[in-house]
Design an enzyme around this catalytic site. Structure first.
Site, PDB file in Angstrom:
ATOM      1  N   GLY A 117       0.854  -1.184   0.000  1.00 45.86           N
ATOM      2  CA  GLY A 117       0.000   0.000   0.000  1.00 45.86           C
ATOM      3  C   GLY A 117       0.890   1.234   0.000  1.00 45.86           C
ATOM      4  O   GLY A 117       1.992   1.210  -0.549  1.00 45.86           O
ATOM      5  N   CYS A 118       0.454   2.282   0.641  1.00 44.52           N
ATOM      6  CA  CYS A 118       1.234   3.520   0.694  1.00 44.52           C
ATOM      7  C   CYS A 118       2.616   3.224   1.278  1.00 44.52           C
ATOM      8  O   CYS A 118       2.728   2.639   2.355  1.00 44.52           O
ATOM      9  CB  CYS A 118       0.515   4.566   1.544  1.00 44.52           C
ATOM     10  SG  CYS A 118       1.461   6.081   1.778  1.00 44.52           S
ATOM     11  N   PHE A 119       3.648   3.633   0.572  1.00 44.43           N
ATOM     12  CA  PHE A 119       4.994   3.261   1.008  1.00 44.43           C
ATOM     13  C   PHE A 119       5.476   3.999   2.243  1.00 44.43           C
ATOM     14  O   PHE A 119       6.421   3.556   2.885  1.00 44.43           O
ATOM     15  CB  PHE A 119       6.020   3.315  -0.114  1.00 44.43           C
ATOM     16  CG  PHE A 119       6.159   4.585  -0.928  1.00 44.43           C
ATOM     17  CD1 PHE A 119       5.786   5.829  -0.469  1.00 44.43           C
ATOM     18  CD2 PHE A 119       6.702   4.494  -2.200  1.00 44.43           C
ATOM     19  CE1 PHE A 119       5.948   6.972  -1.238  1.00 44.43           C
ATOM     20  CE2 PHE A 119       6.869   5.630  -2.988  1.00 44.43           C
ATOM     21  CZ  PHE A 119       6.496   6.867  -2.502  1.00 44.43           C
TER      22      PHE A 119
END
Length: 169
Positions: A10-12
């Site tokens: 997902g969002c890094f």
């Protein structure tokens, strides 16, 4: 020996911060993996037209932590049955994936996936592929949650504490 694995969760920002807490992880770098263009920018990847996944390069000391443990921790930080969505973040750039550089890692990856699948009612939607390409994101995205402690993150804060205390058995 220092090894690496590339994980898209997902969002890094949150994925990087989570793995930085684990003893034996020596370095992390956020970037974009397995897309179709050369040297993409965050803004280009954000359009979902480049086929890149927000990914974290995780370097680890395999004398301290092994790949199996890192993958088990990865499954604790993702919804493995969700396709192109983690938390409130949606799009192909937020897909989950394990991208490996050493063929010897594949049996370990397959073993962990088989173990995890036993605990799930739906099929795992995490892609497993050899790393084709990885481009680091610009500096503003590196160590984002260290620089912006109140910044957006799809992961609960308690998960970071869990990672700090975790150890392989």
């Amino acid at each position: 020996m220092i090894k690496d694995i590339f994980l898209a969760g997902g969002c890094f920002w949150g994925t990087e911060h989570y793995f930085k807490q684990i003893k034996g992880v020596t370095n992390t770098e956020v970037g974009f993996a397995n897309g179709q263009t050369t040297d993409p920018t965050y803004e280009e990847v954000y359009t979902d037209t480049t086929d890149y996944a927000e990914t974290v390069r995780i370097q680890y000391d395999d004398a301290v932590v092994d790949l199996k443990f890192l993958l088990q921790m990865f499954f604790k930080a993702i919804d493995p049955t969700s396709l192109n969505k983690q938390g409130h973040d949606e799009g192909t750039r937020y897909r989950t994936g394990v991208y490996y550089t050493a063929d010897t890692d594949l049996p370990v990856i397959q073993e962990v996936f088989a173990e995890e699948q036993k605990n799930l009612d739906a099929p795992i939607a995490v892609e497993v592929e050899p790393l084709q390409s990885f481009y680091p994101a610009d500096e503003r995205h590196q160590d984002y949650l260290d620089k912006n402690p109140d910044g957006y993150c799809h992961l609960p804060v308690a998960l970071f504490e869990f990672a700090r205390k975790a150890s392989r058995s």
